[in-house]
Design an enzyme around this catalytic site. Structure first.
Site, mmCIF file in Angstrom:
data_model
loop_
_atom_site.group_PDB
_atom_site.id
_atom_site.type_symbol
_atom_site.label_atom_id
_atom_site.label_comp_id
_atom_site.label_asym_id
_atom_site.label_seq_id
_atom_site.Cartn_x
_atom_site.Cartn_y
_atom_site.Cartn_z
ATOM 1 C CG HIS A 32 -3.983 -9.124 -4.788
ATOM 2 N ND1 HIS A 32 -4.355 -8.392 -3.939
ATOM 3 C CD2 HIS A 32 -3.121 -8.300 -5.568
ATOM 4 C CE1 HIS A 32 -3.832 -7.126 -3.991
ATOM 5 N NE2 HIS A 32 -3.008 -7.102 -5.035
ATOM 6 N N GLY A 34 -6.418 -8.872 -1.735
ATOM 7 C CA GLY A 34 -6.386 -7.258 -1.556
ATOM 8 C C GLY A 34 -7.688 -6.624 -2.373
ATOM 9 C CG HIS A 35 -7.192 -5.927 -6.645
ATOM 10 N ND1 HIS A 35 -6.086 -7.038 -6.915
ATOM 11 C CD2 HIS A 35 -7.031 -4.756 -6.753
ATOM 12 C CE1 HIS A 35 -5.383 -6.067 -7.317
ATOM 13 N NE2 HIS A 35 -5.657 -5.070 -7.252
ATOM 14 C CD GLN A 146 -3.829 2.136 5.378
ATOM 15 O OE1 GLN A 146 -5.049 2.340 6.122
ATOM 16 N NE2 GLN A 146 -2.708 1.815 6.161
ATOM 17 C CD GLN A 151 -3.499 4.337 -6.764
ATOM 18 O OE1 GLN A 151 -2.704 4.287 -7.363
ATOM 19 N NE2 GLN A 151 -4.112 3.375 -6.017
ATOM 20 N NE ARG A 185 4.127 -3.268 -10.857
ATOM 21 C CZ ARG A 185 3.552 -2.067 -10.853
ATOM 22 N NH1 ARG A 185 2.905 -1.656 -9.763
ATOM 23 N NH2 ARG A 185 3.172 -1.389 -12.130
#
Ligand code: PAF
Length: 299
Positions: A32, A34-35, A146, A151, A185
């Site tokens: 999406h 974000g990636h 972030q 992670q 998700r």
């Protein structure tokens, strides 16, 4: 954009480009904005960008969504090409975990608690695959969102503790127009859950407002976040007001944690005198959503 299906091809490409800055963007696909923002950041900071798409089985526990994790390869490759990605490594599970594989990374201290409380082996799988990817595609930089804050802390600590020659770059959360942090998700949410999922960012925004207004008591701020998540809140909906209903306590949807922690160690804090992070996790049926916000020390 070049595609590599074997570790040898990926290593060869990295080797041929070892005199250039290269940004690695590890992903599990289902990409999406974000990636894609990570790829764009990599292209701003480095000469070349290589993404990886690998749904890593070792970071899913029995009963989690490995089998149904969304696979959208064609759209992913189109998005990566559009964002200016130069190469994509698409290994198979057998290439990453050949028969007899039995060596795992013991994750650093910062992996304890929070996500690990409900996913005890998750960060072992993440740290192991990320270390392997760093070896398989050696690059100068690696970019992570972030949004998965713990992670990011785990990968930073692992890189520091093991002297990995790669600069780990954390990139800002990308949000939907109503504030929901983008996640692969989110597509699992039904319409009621999608409405209530807004509460994660709203709870963090309310904490931010309260801090601005002089509330500096950690317990009070945590209570405010939990209260917003469970009771819901009123939002501005294009000039009118609308109510976002709360996450009912004890239902299929539930709040996992809403806490303020030291931004580096993820240990509880008593004062706001160091960089701190608000971490929230909630379950919507079998879908787990995360959000966070980092603040600088309050004097
Ligand atoms: O954040 C993810 O998508 C994954 O945890 C990662 C870092 C690609 C490791 O599989």
């Amino acid at each position: 954009m070049e595609l590599f299906h074997t570790p040898e091809q990926a290593l060869q490409w990295a080797d041929a480009n070892r005199d250039r800055t290269v940004g690695l963007v590890p992903t599990m696909g289902a990409l999406h904005e974000g990636h894609l923002s990570l790829v764009r950041q990599a292209k701003r900071d480095c000469r070349l960008c290589c993404a990886t798409i690998f749904v890593n089985p070792t970071q899913f526990a029995e009963g989690e969504d490995l089998g149904k994790y969304p696979r959208t390869l064609d759209a992913d490759l189109a998005g990566l090409a559009d964002a200016g990605c130069d190469a994509v490594f698409l290994p198979t599970a057998e290439q990453i975990y050949p028969p007899g594989f039995s060596t795992y990374v013991q994750p650093p201290q910062v992996a304890s608690g929070w996500e690990s409380s409900s996913r005890p082996t998750h960060f072992r799988g993440v740290a192991t695959v990320v270390l392997k990817l760093f070896h398989l595609v050696p690059t100068s930089h690696a970019f992570f969102g972030q949004k998965d804050y713990q992670q990011l802390c785990v990968i930073r600590a692992m890189s520091r503790d093991l002297n990995l020659p790669v600069q780990v770059v954390g990139c800002p959360i990308i949000r939907e127009s109503d504030g929901l942090a983008m996640s692969s998700r989110n597509r699992y949410l039904d319409s009621d859950q999608r409405l209530r999922a807004r509460l994660l960012s709203l709870a963090l925004a309310q904490a931010d407002q309260a801090i601005e207004n002089g509330v500096h008591d950690v317990q009070a701020l945590q209570q405010l976040m939990t209260q917003t998540l469970s009771a819901g809140t009123v939002v501005d909906a294009g000039g009118a007001t609308a109510t976002v209903p709360g996450i009912p306590v004890g239902g299929v949807d539930s709040i996992d944690y809403a806490v303020l922690l030291d931004a580096d160690t993820l240990q509880p804090i008593e004062h706001l005198q160091q960089p701190f992070v608000g971490l929230i996790a909630a379950r919507f049926g079998s879908t787990r959503l995360l959000d966070n916000r980092v603040w600088q020390p309050v004097q």
